[in-house]
Design an enzyme around this catalytic site. Structure first.
Site, PDB file in Angstrom:
ATOM      1  N   LYS A  54     136.569  61.388  93.547  1.00 53.50           N
ATOM      2  CA  LYS A  54     137.191  60.101  93.206  1.00 53.50           C
ATOM      3  C   LYS A  54     137.533  60.071  91.720  1.00 53.50           C
ATOM      4  O   LYS A  54     138.585  59.563  91.319  1.00 53.50           O
ATOM      5  CB  LYS A  54     136.253  58.939  93.563  1.00 53.50           C
ATOM      6  CG  LYS A  54     136.121  58.725  95.060  1.00 53.50           C
ATOM      7  CD  LYS A  54     135.017  57.736  95.408  1.00 53.50           C
ATOM      8  CE  LYS A  54     134.851  57.633  96.921  1.00 53.50           C
ATOM      9  NZ  LYS A  54     133.711  56.811  97.327  1.00 53.50           N
ATOM     10  N   GLN A  98     128.789  53.490  95.040  1.00 55.92           N
ATOM     11  CA  GLN A  98     128.818  54.585  96.010  1.00 55.92           C
ATOM     12  C   GLN A  98     127.693  54.419  97.041  1.00 55.92           C
ATOM     13  O   GLN A  98     126.520  54.319  96.669  1.00 55.92           O
ATOM     14  CB  GLN A  98     128.679  55.938  95.288  1.00 55.92           C
ATOM     15  CG  GLN A  98     128.733  57.140  96.206  1.00 55.92           C
ATOM     16  CD  GLN A  98     130.070  57.272  96.946  1.00 55.92           C
ATOM     17  OE1 GLN A  98     131.134  57.119  96.363  1.00 55.92           O
ATOM     18  NE2 GLN A  98     130.013  57.560  98.239  1.00 55.92           N
ATOM     19  N   ASP A 124     136.646  48.372  97.292  1.00 53.77           N
ATOM     20  CA  ASP A 124     136.306  48.847  98.637  1.00 53.77           C
ATOM     21  C   ASP A 124     136.572  47.782  99.696  1.00 53.77           C
ATOM     22  O   ASP A 124     136.521  48.077 100.896  1.00 53.77           O
ATOM     23  CB  ASP A 124     134.826  49.248  98.698  1.00 53.77           C
ATOM     24  CG  ASP A 124     134.625  50.735  98.409  1.00 53.77           C
ATOM     25  OD1 ASP A 124     135.551  51.525  98.682  1.00 53.77           O
ATOM     26  OD2 ASP A 124     133.531  51.096  97.926  1.00 53.77           O
TER      27      ASP A 124
END
Ligand code: NDP
Length: 310
Positions: A54, A98, A124
Protein backbone atom coordinates in the site's frame (compact mmCIF):
# COMPACT_ATOMS: atom_id res chain seq x y z
CA UNK A 1 -14.20 -22.48 -25.08
CA UNK A 2 -12.44 -21.10 -22.01
CA UNK A 3 -13.76 -18.14 -20.04
CA UNK A 4 -12.59 -14.63 -20.77
CA UNK A 5 -10.03 -13.64 -18.14
CA UNK A 6 -10.89 -10.29 -16.56
CA UNK A 7 -7.52 -8.62 -16.13
CA UNK A 8 -7.88 -6.80 -12.82
CA UNK A 9 -4.21 -5.91 -12.78
CA UNK A 10 -4.45 -4.05 -16.12
CA UNK A 11 -7.63 -2.23 -15.07
CA UNK A 12 -5.99 -1.28 -11.76
CA UNK A 13 -3.01 0.12 -13.67
CA UNK A 14 -5.36 2.25 -15.79
CA UNK A 15 -7.18 3.48 -12.70
CA UNK A 16 -3.90 4.40 -11.01
CA UNK A 17 -2.69 6.25 -14.09
CA UNK A 18 -5.94 8.22 -14.22
CA UNK A 19 -5.38 9.39 -10.64
CA UNK A 20 -2.04 11.05 -11.42
CA UNK A 21 -3.32 14.35 -12.89
CA UNK A 22 -5.90 14.68 -10.09
CA UNK A 23 -3.20 14.12 -7.47
CA UNK A 24 -0.93 16.66 -9.17
CA UNK A 25 -3.74 19.22 -9.36
CA UNK A 26 -4.67 18.80 -5.69
CA UNK A 27 -1.02 18.92 -4.63
CA UNK A 28 -0.70 22.30 -6.32
CA UNK A 29 -3.90 23.58 -4.74
CA UNK A 30 -3.05 22.35 -1.23
CA UNK A 31 0.64 23.12 -1.37
CA UNK A 32 1.26 19.59 -0.10
CA UNK A 33 0.64 16.04 -1.27
CA UNK A 34 -2.65 14.34 -0.33
CA UNK A 35 -1.76 12.06 2.57
CA UNK A 36 -2.71 8.68 3.97
CA UNK A 37 -1.89 7.67 7.54
CA UNK A 38 -1.57 3.94 8.14
CA UNK A 39 -1.70 2.45 11.63
CA UNK A 40 0.01 -0.92 11.89
CA UNK A 41 -0.17 -2.71 15.23
CA UNK A 42 1.90 -5.79 15.99
CA UNK A 43 4.10 -7.83 13.67
CA UNK A 44 1.77 -9.98 11.57
CA UNK A 45 3.92 -10.93 8.53
CA UNK A 46 0.99 -10.79 6.08
CA UNK A 47 0.04 -7.32 7.35
CA UNK A 48 3.64 -6.18 6.89
CA UNK A 49 3.45 -7.21 3.22
CA UNK A 50 0.04 -5.61 2.67
CA UNK A 51 1.18 -2.35 4.26
CA UNK A 52 4.41 -2.31 2.28
CA UNK A 53 2.43 -2.75 -0.96
CA UNK A 54 0.00 0.00 0.00
CA UNK A 55 2.86 2.38 0.82
CA UNK A 56 4.60 1.67 -2.47
CA UNK A 57 1.39 2.15 -4.46
CA UNK A 58 0.63 5.38 -2.60
CA UNK A 59 4.08 6.70 -3.29
CA UNK A 60 3.80 5.84 -6.99
CA UNK A 61 0.47 7.68 -7.14
CA UNK A 62 2.07 10.83 -5.73
CA UNK A 63 0.46 10.52 -2.30
CA UNK A 64 2.33 10.92 0.96
CA UNK A 65 1.97 7.79 3.06
CA UNK A 66 2.83 7.93 6.73
CA UNK A 67 3.22 4.71 8.70
CA UNK A 68 2.55 4.77 12.43
CA UNK A 69 3.51 1.58 14.22
CA UNK A 70 2.31 0.18 17.51
CA UNK A 71 4.00 -2.72 19.30
CA UNK A 72 2.14 -6.05 19.58
CA UNK A 73 1.79 -5.32 23.30
CA UNK A 74 -0.07 -2.04 22.72
CA UNK A 75 -3.61 -1.80 24.04
CA UNK A 76 -6.74 -0.31 22.52
CA UNK A 77 -6.11 2.96 24.38
CA UNK A 78 -2.84 3.53 22.55
CA UNK A 79 -4.40 2.70 19.18
CA UNK A 80 -7.31 5.03 19.93
CA UNK A 81 -4.90 7.83 20.82
CA UNK A 82 -3.08 7.34 17.53
CA UNK A 83 -6.32 7.43 15.54
CA UNK A 84 -7.41 10.59 17.38
CA UNK A 85 -4.03 12.14 16.60
CA UNK A 86 -4.53 11.40 12.87
CA UNK A 87 -8.14 12.63 13.00
CA UNK A 88 -6.89 15.97 14.27
CA UNK A 89 -4.05 16.40 11.78
CA UNK A 90 -4.94 18.77 8.98
CA UNK A 91 -2.18 17.37 6.76
CA UNK A 92 -3.63 13.83 6.84
CA UNK A 93 -6.58 13.16 4.51
CA UNK A 94 -7.11 9.43 4.91
CA UNK A 95 -6.66 6.95 7.74
CA UNK A 96 -6.29 3.20 7.43
CA UNK A 97 -5.96 0.87 10.39
CA UNK A 98 -4.47 -2.36 9.10
CA UNK A 99 -6.55 -5.40 10.08
CA UNK A 100 -6.32 -7.66 11.92
CA UNK A 101 -5.39 -5.89 15.13
CA UNK A 102 -3.46 -8.12 17.57
CA UNK A 103 -5.63 -10.75 19.29
CA UNK A 104 -5.68 -9.03 22.72
CA UNK A 105 -7.72 -6.16 21.21
CA UNK A 106 -10.63 -8.60 20.88
CA UNK A 107 -13.75 -7.79 18.86
CA UNK A 108 -14.79 -4.89 21.14
CA UNK A 109 -11.37 -3.22 21.12
CA UNK A 110 -11.06 -3.66 17.37
CA UNK A 111 -14.48 -2.16 16.79
CA UNK A 112 -13.72 0.79 19.07
CA UNK A 113 -10.54 1.58 17.12
CA UNK A 114 -12.25 1.43 13.73
CA UNK A 115 -15.24 3.40 15.03
CA UNK A 116 -12.90 6.19 16.18
CA UNK A 117 -11.78 7.00 12.63
CA UNK A 118 -13.23 10.28 11.39
CA UNK A 119 -15.77 9.23 8.69
CA UNK A 120 -14.38 11.96 6.39
CA UNK A 121 -10.98 10.23 6.53
CA UNK A 122 -12.27 6.64 6.58
CA UNK A 123 -10.76 5.43 3.30
CA UNK A 124 -11.73 1.80 4.02
CA UNK A 125 -15.38 2.79 4.31
CA UNK A 126 -15.87 0.78 7.52
CA UNK A 127 -17.31 3.45 9.79
CA UNK A 128 -21.02 3.18 10.69
CA UNK A 129 -21.61 6.62 9.16
CA UNK A 130 -20.18 5.59 5.81
CA UNK A 131 -21.91 2.21 5.91
CA UNK A 132 -25.19 4.03 6.57
CA UNK A 133 -24.63 6.39 3.64
CA UNK A 134 -23.78 3.42 1.42
CA UNK A 135 -26.95 1.63 2.50
CA UNK A 136 -28.99 4.67 1.52
CA UNK A 137 -27.22 4.89 -1.83
CA UNK A 138 -25.68 8.26 -0.98
CA UNK A 139 -22.16 9.37 -1.97
CA UNK A 140 -19.61 8.04 0.49
CA UNK A 141 -16.26 6.34 0.85
CA UNK A 142 -17.21 2.72 0.11
CA UNK A 143 -15.06 -0.32 1.00
CA UNK A 144 -12.20 -0.79 -1.44
CA UNK A 145 -12.59 -4.42 -2.51
CA UNK A 146 -16.25 -4.30 -3.59
CA UNK A 147 -15.79 -0.83 -5.11
CA UNK A 148 -12.90 -2.20 -7.14
CA UNK A 149 -15.06 -5.10 -8.32
CA UNK A 150 -17.73 -2.67 -9.53
CA UNK A 151 -15.09 -0.79 -11.53
CA UNK A 152 -13.90 -4.10 -12.97
CA UNK A 153 -17.41 -5.06 -14.07
CA UNK A 154 -18.05 -1.61 -15.55
CA UNK A 155 -14.78 -1.45 -17.42
CA UNK A 156 -15.15 -5.01 -18.68
CA UNK A 157 -18.58 -4.27 -20.13
CA UNK A 158 -20.41 -6.75 -17.87
CA UNK A 159 -24.08 -5.84 -17.63
CA UNK A 160 -25.11 -5.49 -13.97
CA UNK A 161 -28.60 -3.96 -14.25
CA UNK A 162 -31.19 -6.72 -14.20
CA UNK A 163 -28.62 -9.47 -13.67
CA UNK A 164 -29.02 -12.15 -11.01
CA UNK A 165 -26.06 -11.47 -8.74
CA UNK A 166 -25.11 -13.95 -6.02
CA UNK A 167 -22.57 -12.94 -3.39
CA UNK A 168 -21.17 -15.80 -1.32
CA UNK A 169 -19.91 -14.30 1.96
CA UNK A 170 -21.45 -11.65 4.20
CA UNK A 171 -18.46 -9.97 5.82
CA UNK A 172 -18.57 -6.26 6.59
CA UNK A 173 -15.59 -5.58 4.33
CA UNK A 174 -16.53 -7.59 1.24
CA UNK A 175 -19.83 -9.50 1.11
CA UNK A 176 -22.32 -6.98 2.53
CA UNK A 177 -21.01 -3.84 0.79
CA UNK A 178 -20.64 -5.87 -2.43
CA UNK A 179 -24.32 -6.76 -2.27
CA UNK A 180 -25.29 -3.13 -1.64
CA UNK A 181 -23.20 -1.82 -4.53
CA UNK A 182 -24.68 -4.40 -6.90
CA UNK A 183 -28.20 -3.58 -5.69
CA UNK A 184 -27.56 0.14 -6.30
CA UNK A 185 -26.74 -0.80 -9.87
CA UNK A 186 -30.06 -2.61 -10.25
CA UNK A 187 -28.89 -6.20 -9.96
CA UNK A 188 -31.19 -8.70 -8.27
CA UNK A 189 -28.99 -9.69 -5.36
CA UNK A 190 -28.82 -12.80 -3.21
CA UNK A 191 -26.36 -13.03 -0.30
CA UNK A 192 -25.22 -16.51 0.73
CA UNK A 193 -23.32 -17.65 3.83
CA UNK A 194 -22.46 -20.75 5.81
CA UNK A 195 -26.12 -21.38 6.73
CA UNK A 196 -27.50 -21.05 3.19
CA UNK A 197 -29.54 -24.06 2.13
CA UNK A 198 -28.71 -25.64 -1.22
CA UNK A 199 -25.94 -23.20 -1.99
CA UNK A 200 -25.18 -24.96 -5.28
CA UNK A 201 -28.68 -24.33 -6.63
CA UNK A 202 -28.60 -20.66 -5.59
CA UNK A 203 -25.18 -20.11 -7.16
CA UNK A 204 -26.17 -21.89 -10.35
CA UNK A 205 -28.80 -19.18 -11.00
CA UNK A 206 -26.21 -16.39 -10.89
CA UNK A 207 -25.34 -14.32 -13.93
CA UNK A 208 -22.72 -12.68 -11.71
CA UNK A 209 -21.23 -14.81 -8.93
CA UNK A 210 -18.94 -13.18 -6.37
CA UNK A 211 -17.01 -15.60 -4.14
CA UNK A 212 -15.74 -14.04 -0.90
CA UNK A 213 -15.49 -17.05 1.37
CA UNK A 214 -11.87 -17.68 2.26
CA UNK A 215 -11.80 -21.36 1.27
CA UNK A 216 -9.52 -22.53 -1.52
CA UNK A 217 -11.33 -23.56 -4.71
CA UNK A 218 -14.66 -23.78 -2.89
CA UNK A 219 -16.69 -22.74 -5.95
CA UNK A 220 -16.57 -25.69 -8.30
CA UNK A 221 -17.80 -25.84 -11.90
CA UNK A 222 -21.15 -27.40 -10.95
CA UNK A 223 -22.03 -24.22 -8.99
CA UNK A 224 -21.61 -22.02 -12.03
CA UNK A 225 -24.17 -21.26 -14.71
CA UNK A 226 -22.66 -21.58 -18.19
CA UNK A 227 -21.57 -18.17 -19.41
CA UNK A 228 -21.72 -16.50 -15.95
CA UNK A 229 -19.24 -13.90 -14.76
CA UNK A 230 -17.34 -15.22 -11.73
CA UNK A 231 -15.46 -12.81 -9.47
CA UNK A 232 -12.97 -14.50 -7.18
CA UNK A 233 -12.16 -12.44 -4.07
CA UNK A 234 -10.44 -15.23 -2.12
CA UNK A 235 -6.78 -15.15 -1.22
CA UNK A 236 -5.76 -18.51 0.23
CA UNK A 237 -2.28 -19.93 0.61
CA UNK A 238 -2.06 -23.63 -0.27
CA UNK A 239 1.02 -25.54 0.87
CA UNK A 240 -0.03 -29.20 0.42
CA UNK A 241 1.23 -30.64 -2.84
CA UNK A 242 -1.64 -33.10 -3.28
CA UNK A 243 -4.15 -30.24 -3.13
CA UNK A 244 -2.06 -28.14 -5.49
CA UNK A 245 -1.81 -31.05 -7.93
CA UNK A 246 -5.60 -31.51 -7.88
CA UNK A 247 -6.32 -27.79 -8.31
CA UNK A 248 -3.77 -27.20 -11.04
CA UNK A 249 -4.51 -30.41 -12.99
CA UNK A 250 -4.98 -28.51 -16.26
CA UNK A 251 -2.43 -25.80 -15.45
CA UNK A 252 1.09 -27.34 -15.53
CA UNK A 253 2.79 -23.94 -15.34
CA UNK A 254 1.01 -23.19 -12.03
CA UNK A 255 1.97 -26.57 -10.61
CA UNK A 256 5.57 -25.96 -11.66
CA UNK A 257 5.46 -22.60 -9.89
CA UNK A 258 4.05 -24.30 -6.77
CA UNK A 259 6.97 -26.76 -6.86
CA UNK A 260 9.47 -23.92 -7.15
CA UNK A 261 7.98 -21.89 -4.29
CA UNK A 262 6.59 -24.63 -2.04
CA UNK A 263 3.20 -22.91 -1.86
CA UNK A 264 0.73 -21.04 -4.03
CA UNK A 265 -1.97 -18.43 -3.60
CA UNK A 266 -5.33 -19.66 -4.83
CA UNK A 267 -8.75 -18.08 -4.87
CA UNK A 268 -12.13 -19.31 -3.68
CA UNK A 269 -12.95 -20.44 -7.22
CA UNK A 270 -11.75 -23.74 -8.63
CA UNK A 271 -9.61 -23.34 -11.77
CA UNK A 272 -11.91 -25.78 -13.63
CA UNK A 273 -14.66 -23.11 -13.49
CA UNK A 274 -12.93 -21.51 -16.45
CA UNK A 275 -14.37 -24.24 -18.68
CA UNK A 276 -17.94 -23.22 -17.80
CA UNK A 277 -17.96 -19.50 -16.96
CA UNK A 278 -18.15 -16.70 -19.51
CA UNK A 279 -15.65 -14.56 -17.63
CA UNK A 280 -13.53 -15.01 -14.49
CA UNK A 281 -11.08 -12.98 -12.45
CA UNK A 282 -7.73 -14.69 -11.90
CA UNK A 283 -5.97 -15.08 -8.54
CA UNK A 284 -3.50 -13.50 -8.29
CA UNK A 285 -3.96 -10.52 -10.64
CA UNK A 286 -7.70 -10.05 -10.34
CA UNK A 287 -9.41 -8.40 -7.40
CA UNK A 288 -6.27 -7.77 -5.28
CA UNK A 289 -4.76 -5.02 -7.47
CA UNK A 290 -8.18 -3.35 -7.76
CA UNK A 291 -8.44 -3.15 -3.98
CA UNK A 292 -5.18 -1.20 -3.80
CA UNK A 293 -6.20 1.07 -6.68
CA UNK A 294 -9.45 1.85 -4.87
CA UNK A 295 -7.58 2.65 -1.66
CA UNK A 296 -5.63 5.28 -3.59
CA UNK A 297 -8.82 6.54 -5.25
CA UNK A 298 -10.61 6.79 -1.88
CA UNK A 299 -7.68 8.65 -0.33
CA UNK A 300 -7.73 11.16 -3.17
CA UNK A 301 -11.51 11.42 -2.95
CA UNK A 302 -11.28 12.11 0.81
CA UNK A 303 -8.61 14.75 0.19
CA UNK A 304 -10.61 16.43 -2.58
CA UNK A 305 -13.71 16.57 -0.42
CA UNK A 306 -11.80 18.02 2.52
CA UNK A 307 -10.22 20.60 0.21
CA UNK A 308 -13.65 21.52 -1.19
CA UNK A 309 -14.98 22.03 2.36
CA UNK A 310 -12.03 24.34 3.02
P1 NDP B 1 -14.75 -13.65 6.28
O1 NDP B 1 -14.11 -14.84 6.90
O2 NDP B 1 -15.00 -12.43 7.11
O3 NDP B 1 -16.16 -14.09 5.65
C1 NDP B 1 -16.29 -15.28 4.95
C2 NDP B 1 -17.73 -15.47 4.57
O4 NDP B 1 -17.83 -16.70 3.88
C3 NDP B 1 -18.67 -15.53 5.77
O5 NDP B 1 -19.80 -14.72 5.55
C4 NDP B 1 -19.03 -17.00 5.85
O6 NDP B 1 -20.36 -17.24 6.30
C5 NDP B 1 -18.92 -17.43 4.40
N1 NDP B 1 -18.69 -18.86 4.34
C6 NDP B 1 -17.73 -19.57 4.98
N2 NDP B 1 -17.87 -20.88 4.71
C7 NDP B 1 -18.93 -20.98 3.88
C8 NDP B 1 -19.58 -22.08 3.27
N3 NDP B 1 -19.16 -23.34 3.46
N4 NDP B 1 -20.65 -21.85 2.49
C9 NDP B 1 -21.08 -20.57 2.31
N5 NDP B 1 -20.52 -19.49 2.87
C10 NDP B 1 -19.45 -19.71 3.65
O7 NDP B 1 -13.88 -13.32 5.00
P2 NDP B 1 -13.67 -11.95 4.17
O8 NDP B 1 -14.94 -11.50 3.56
O9 NDP B 1 -12.88 -11.00 4.96
O10 NDP B 1 -12.68 -12.51 3.03
C11 NDP B 1 -13.08 -13.54 2.15
C12 NDP B 1 -11.89 -13.94 1.30
O11 NDP B 1 -11.50 -12.81 0.52
C13 NDP B 1 -10.64 -14.33 2.07
O12 NDP B 1 -9.95 -15.33 1.32
C14 NDP B 1 -9.82 -13.06 2.11
O13 NDP B 1 -8.43 -13.32 2.23
C15 NDP B 1 -10.13 -12.49 0.76
N6 NDP B 1 -10.00 -11.04 0.66
C16 NDP B 1 -9.39 -10.57 -0.48
C17 NDP B 1 -9.28 -9.23 -0.70
C18 NDP B 1 -8.65 -8.77 -1.95
O14 NDP B 1 -8.23 -7.63 -2.04
N7 NDP B 1 -8.57 -9.62 -2.98
C19 NDP B 1 -9.74 -8.24 0.29
C20 NDP B 1 -10.45 -8.83 1.41
C21 NDP B 1 -10.54 -10.19 1.57
P3 NDP B 1 -20.84 -16.92 7.82
O15 NDP B 1 -21.03 -15.43 7.86
O16 NDP B 1 -22.11 -17.66 7.94
O17 NDP B 1 -19.74 -17.39 8.72
Amino acid sequence: MGARILDGAAIARDMRRELLPRVADLTTRLGRRPALGIVLAGDNPASEIYVRNKMKAGDEAGLRVELLRLPATAGADEALALVEHLNGRDDVDGILVQAPLPAPFGPAGTRAVFDAIDPAKDVDGFSPVNVGLLTQGRPTLAPCTPSGIIRLLERSGIEVAGANAVVVGRSEIVGKPMALLLLQRDATVTICHSRTRDLAAVCARADILVAAIGRPAFVTADLVKPGATVVDVGINRVAERALAAALFAGFPERLAEFDRRGSAVVGDVHPAVRAVAGAVTPVPGGVGPLTIAMLLANTLEAAERRAARG
